[in-house]
Design an enzyme around this catalytic site. Structure first.
Site, PDB file in Angstrom:
ATOM      1  N   LYS A  86       0.671  -1.334   0.041  1.00  0.00           N
ATOM      2  CA  LYS A  86       0.126   0.066  -0.011  1.00  0.00           C
ATOM      3  C   LYS A  86       0.792   1.284  -0.052  1.00  0.00           C
ATOM      4  O   LYS A  86       1.709   1.255   0.815  1.00  0.00           O
ATOM      5  CB  LYS A  86      -0.813   0.058   1.253  1.00  0.00           C
ATOM      6  CG  LYS A  86      -1.740   1.361   1.234  1.00  0.00           C
ATOM      7  CD  LYS A  86      -2.888   1.151   2.438  1.00  0.00           C
ATOM      8  CE  LYS A  86      -2.459   1.852   3.590  1.00  0.00           C
ATOM      9  NZ  LYS A  86      -2.350   3.266   3.813  1.00  0.00           N
TER      10      LYS A  86
ATOM     11  N   ASP B 279      -3.203   4.343  -2.187  1.00  0.00           N
ATOM     12  CA  ASP B 279      -4.310   4.781  -0.985  1.00  0.00           C
ATOM     13  C   ASP B 279      -4.071   6.214  -0.809  1.00  0.00           C
ATOM     14  O   ASP B 279      -3.789   6.815  -0.290  1.00  0.00           O
ATOM     15  CB  ASP B 279      -4.037   3.974   0.237  1.00  0.00           C
ATOM     16  CG  ASP B 279      -4.752   4.486   1.317  1.00  0.00           C
ATOM     17  OD1 ASP B 279      -5.906   5.032   1.484  1.00  0.00           O
ATOM     18  OD2 ASP B 279      -4.401   4.634   2.631  1.00  0.00           O
TER      19      ASP B 279
ATOM     20  N   LYS C  63      -7.321   8.117  -1.466  1.00  0.00           N
ATOM     21  CA  LYS C  63      -8.585   8.621  -0.814  1.00  0.00           C
ATOM     22  C   LYS C  63      -9.046   9.744  -1.794  1.00  0.00           C
ATOM     23  O   LYS C  63      -9.071  10.899  -1.158  1.00  0.00           O
ATOM     24  CB  LYS C  63      -8.416   8.743   0.306  1.00  0.00           C
ATOM     25  CG  LYS C  63      -8.184   7.740   1.454  1.00  0.00           C
ATOM     26  CD  LYS C  63      -8.200   7.979   2.755  1.00  0.00           C
ATOM     27  CE  LYS C  63      -7.713   6.766   3.615  1.00  0.00           C
ATOM     28  NZ  LYS C  63      -6.274   6.612   3.753  1.00  0.00           N
ATOM     29  N   PHE C  64      -9.228   9.721  -2.934  1.00  0.00           N
ATOM     30  CA  PHE C  64      -9.628  10.848  -3.917  1.00  0.00           C
ATOM     31  C   PHE C  64     -11.221  11.429  -3.428  1.00  0.00           C
ATOM     32  O   PHE C  64     -11.927  10.516  -3.075  1.00  0.00           O
ATOM     33  CB  PHE C  64      -9.611  10.452  -5.413  1.00  0.00           C
ATOM     34  CG  PHE C  64      -8.513  10.288  -5.820  1.00  0.00           C
ATOM     35  CD1 PHE C  64      -7.304  10.810  -5.863  1.00  0.00           C
ATOM     36  CD2 PHE C  64      -8.462   8.919  -6.748  1.00  0.00           C
ATOM     37  CE1 PHE C  64      -6.106  10.343  -6.235  1.00  0.00           C
ATOM     38  CE2 PHE C  64      -6.867   8.644  -7.249  1.00  0.00           C
ATOM     39  CZ  PHE C  64      -5.855   9.378  -7.118  1.00  0.00           C
TER      40      PHE C  64
ATOM     41  N   ASP D  48     -13.464  14.670  -4.551  1.00  0.00           N
ATOM     42  CA  ASP D  48     -13.435  15.703  -5.507  1.00  0.00           C
ATOM     43  C   ASP D  48     -14.723  15.776  -6.391  1.00  0.00           C
ATOM     44  O   ASP D  48     -15.629  14.801  -6.399  1.00  0.00           O
ATOM     45  CB  ASP D  48     -12.175  15.898  -6.486  1.00  0.00           C
ATOM     46  CG  ASP D  48     -11.858  17.662  -6.288  1.00  0.00           C
ATOM     47  OD1 ASP D  48     -12.765  18.184  -6.970  1.00  0.00           O
ATOM     48  OD2 ASP D  48     -10.588  17.758  -6.025  1.00  0.00           O
TER      49      ASP D  48
ATOM     50  N   THR E 189     -11.976   6.198  10.466  1.00  0.00           N
ATOM     51  CA  THR E 189     -11.832   5.668  11.707  1.00  0.00           C
ATOM     52  C   THR E 189     -11.248   6.439  12.900  1.00  0.00           C
ATOM     53  O   THR E 189     -11.671   6.109  14.129  1.00  0.00           O
ATOM     54  CB  THR E 189     -10.989   4.191  11.763  1.00  0.00           C
ATOM     55  OG1 THR E 189      -9.826   4.555  11.138  1.00  0.00           O
ATOM     56  CG2 THR E 189     -11.580   3.034  11.140  1.00  0.00           C
TER      57      THR E 189
ATOM     58  N   ARG F  37       3.336  -1.433  10.645  1.00  0.00           N
ATOM     59  CA  ARG F  37       4.327  -1.533  11.482  1.00  0.00           C
ATOM     60  C   ARG F  37       4.752  -2.993  12.154  1.00  0.00           C
ATOM     61  O   ARG F  37       5.966  -3.255  12.337  1.00  0.00           O
ATOM     62  CB  ARG F  37       4.138  -0.504  12.784  1.00  0.00           C
ATOM     63  CG  ARG F  37       4.443   0.970  12.012  1.00  0.00           C
ATOM     64  CD  ARG F  37       3.979   2.052  13.125  1.00  0.00           C
ATOM     65  NE  ARG F  37       2.314   1.918  13.015  1.00  0.00           N
ATOM     66  CZ  ARG F  37       1.568   2.676  13.756  1.00  0.00           C
ATOM     67  NH1 ARG F  37       2.074   3.435  14.629  1.00  0.00           N
ATOM     68  NH2 ARG F  37       0.323   2.783  13.451  1.00  0.00           N
TER      69      ARG F  37
HETATM   70  O1  C5P Z   1       1.557   0.397  11.179  1.00  0.00           O
HETATM   71  P1  C5P Z   1      -0.102   0.146  10.892  1.00  0.00           P
HETATM   72  O2  C5P Z   1      -0.445  -1.424  10.586  1.00  0.00           O
HETATM   73  O3  C5P Z   1      -0.862   0.807  12.120  1.00  0.00           O
HETATM   74  O4  C5P Z   1      -0.352   0.933   9.376  1.00  0.00           O
HETATM   75  C1  C5P Z   1      -2.070   0.944   8.870  1.00  0.00           C
HETATM   76  C2  C5P Z   1      -2.057   1.468   7.786  1.00  0.00           C
HETATM   77  O5  C5P Z   1      -3.184   1.640   7.463  1.00  0.00           O
HETATM   78  C3  C5P Z   1      -1.411   2.901   7.730  1.00  0.00           C
HETATM   79  O6  C5P Z   1      -1.023   3.229   6.461  1.00  0.00           O
HETATM   80  C4  C5P Z   1      -2.682   3.681   8.110  1.00  0.00           C
HETATM   81  O7  C5P Z   1      -2.708   5.000   7.612  1.00  0.00           O
HETATM   82  C5  C5P Z   1      -3.638   2.771   7.406  1.00  0.00           C
HETATM   83  N1  C5P Z   1      -4.893   3.150   8.007  1.00  0.00           N
HETATM   84  C6  C5P Z   1      -5.254   2.707   9.233  1.00  0.00           C
HETATM   85  N2  C5P Z   1      -6.670   2.967   9.781  1.00  0.00           N
HETATM   86  C7  C5P Z   1      -7.586   3.497   8.821  1.00  0.00           C
HETATM   87  C8  C5P Z   1      -7.164   3.680   7.442  1.00  0.00           C
HETATM   88  C9  C5P Z   1      -6.009   3.319   7.074  1.00  0.00           C
HETATM   89  O8  C5P Z   1      -4.553   2.360  10.120  1.00  0.00           O
HETATM   90  N3  C5P Z   1      -8.755   3.374   9.244  1.00  0.00           N
END
Ligand code: C5P
Length: 234
Positions: free
Chosen positions: A31, A58, A60-61, A63, A122, A214
């Site tokens: 991603k 990712d 997220k458009f 407009d 979220t 992570r």
């Molecule tokens: O490091 P981690 O597993 O928390 O990464 C989650 C990824 O998913 C990040 O790129 C974060 O921006 C994305 N994301 C999220 N929660 C959402 C939408 C996207 O953690 N609701």
């Protein structure tokens, strides 16, 4: 395919390429979000797609329909496998995105990308929704927008693990549900993710793909971490 999409949330192309090179073959795709895209641009996406990687772009458009259609067209040119838009942009915008994905892919003679929607961020709770004039509870609004995405011709949604069951019920078995907020059992309550599920729990609840950052990218050995997570999946 392996449902794990690794979030390449790093600040440079060099770091992203090194991570992707070390993980290729052990996960389903990568991603690329706003941080990496703003730093390294479409060349970054092309670098991975030209190596055969699935890339979820990712961005997220959100407009007017004509502008979103143009952005999706540009995304298709990078070879992205999945792109997303905000469902709150409305049905005309989502239909324009889906149509643009079909047309741009046909013009380039390649498979069209999956087009999915973000429902409610979220980070927003009932109070934050109320502030912008949405008085429904968050979960109701999420399901409402997921259904709107489906009837507008989109392939699925990004959703928190807590929302997967309700969306699966409302939108059926073929709808793609992409779920971030995943933490392996031995890493619960880590980082800034508040409400998490384990990879196996999310799949069992009905997720199609898991976005994991992570727990893989910050591991001493990312490939080993990815393989360990894959082995827990149902
Ligand atoms: O490091 P981690 O597993 O928390 O990464 C989650 C990824 O998913 C990040 O790129 C974060 O921006 C994305 N994301 C999220 N929660 C959402 C939408 C996207 O953690 N609701």
């Amino acid at each position: 395919m392996n449902p794990i999409l690794v979030a390449l949330d790093v600040e440079s192309a060099a770091k992203a390429v090194a991570l992707a090179d070390s993980l290729r073959g052990s996960v389903g795709g990568f991603k690329i979000g706003k941080q990496l895209f703003t730093a390294a641009g479409p060349a970054m996406v092309r670098e991975l797609t030209s190596k055969g990687d699935r890339v979820f772009l990712d961005l997220k458009f959100h407009d007017i329909p004509n502008t979103v259609a143009g952005a999706v067209q540009s995304a298709v040119a990078t070879g992205a496998w999945m792109v997303n838009v905000h469902a709150s942009g409305g049905s005309a915008m989502m239909k324009a995105a889906a149509e643009s994905a079909r047309n741009a892919a046909a013009a380039l003679d390649r498979p069209r990308p999956l087009v999915i929607a973000v429902t409610v961020l979220t980070s927003m709770d009932n109070k934050a929704l109320d502030e912008i004039g949405v008085t429904r509870p968050v979960l109701d609004q999420v399901v409402h927008l997921a259904k709107l995405a489906k009837t507008s011709g989109l392939d699925g949604v990004v959703a928190s693990p807590q929302e997967v069951t309700a969306i699966r019920l409302a939108c059926g078995p073929d709808f793609q549900i992409v779920t971030p907020g995943i933490r392996p059992a031995d890493q619960q309550a880590k980082d800034d993710q508040a409400r998490t599920l384990t990879p196996a729990e999310a799949m069992t609840a009905g997720a199609s793909f898991l976005v994991i950052g992570r727990p893989i990218t910050a591991a001493a050995n990312p490939r080993e971490a990815a393989e360990k997570i894959s082995a827990t999946l149902p």
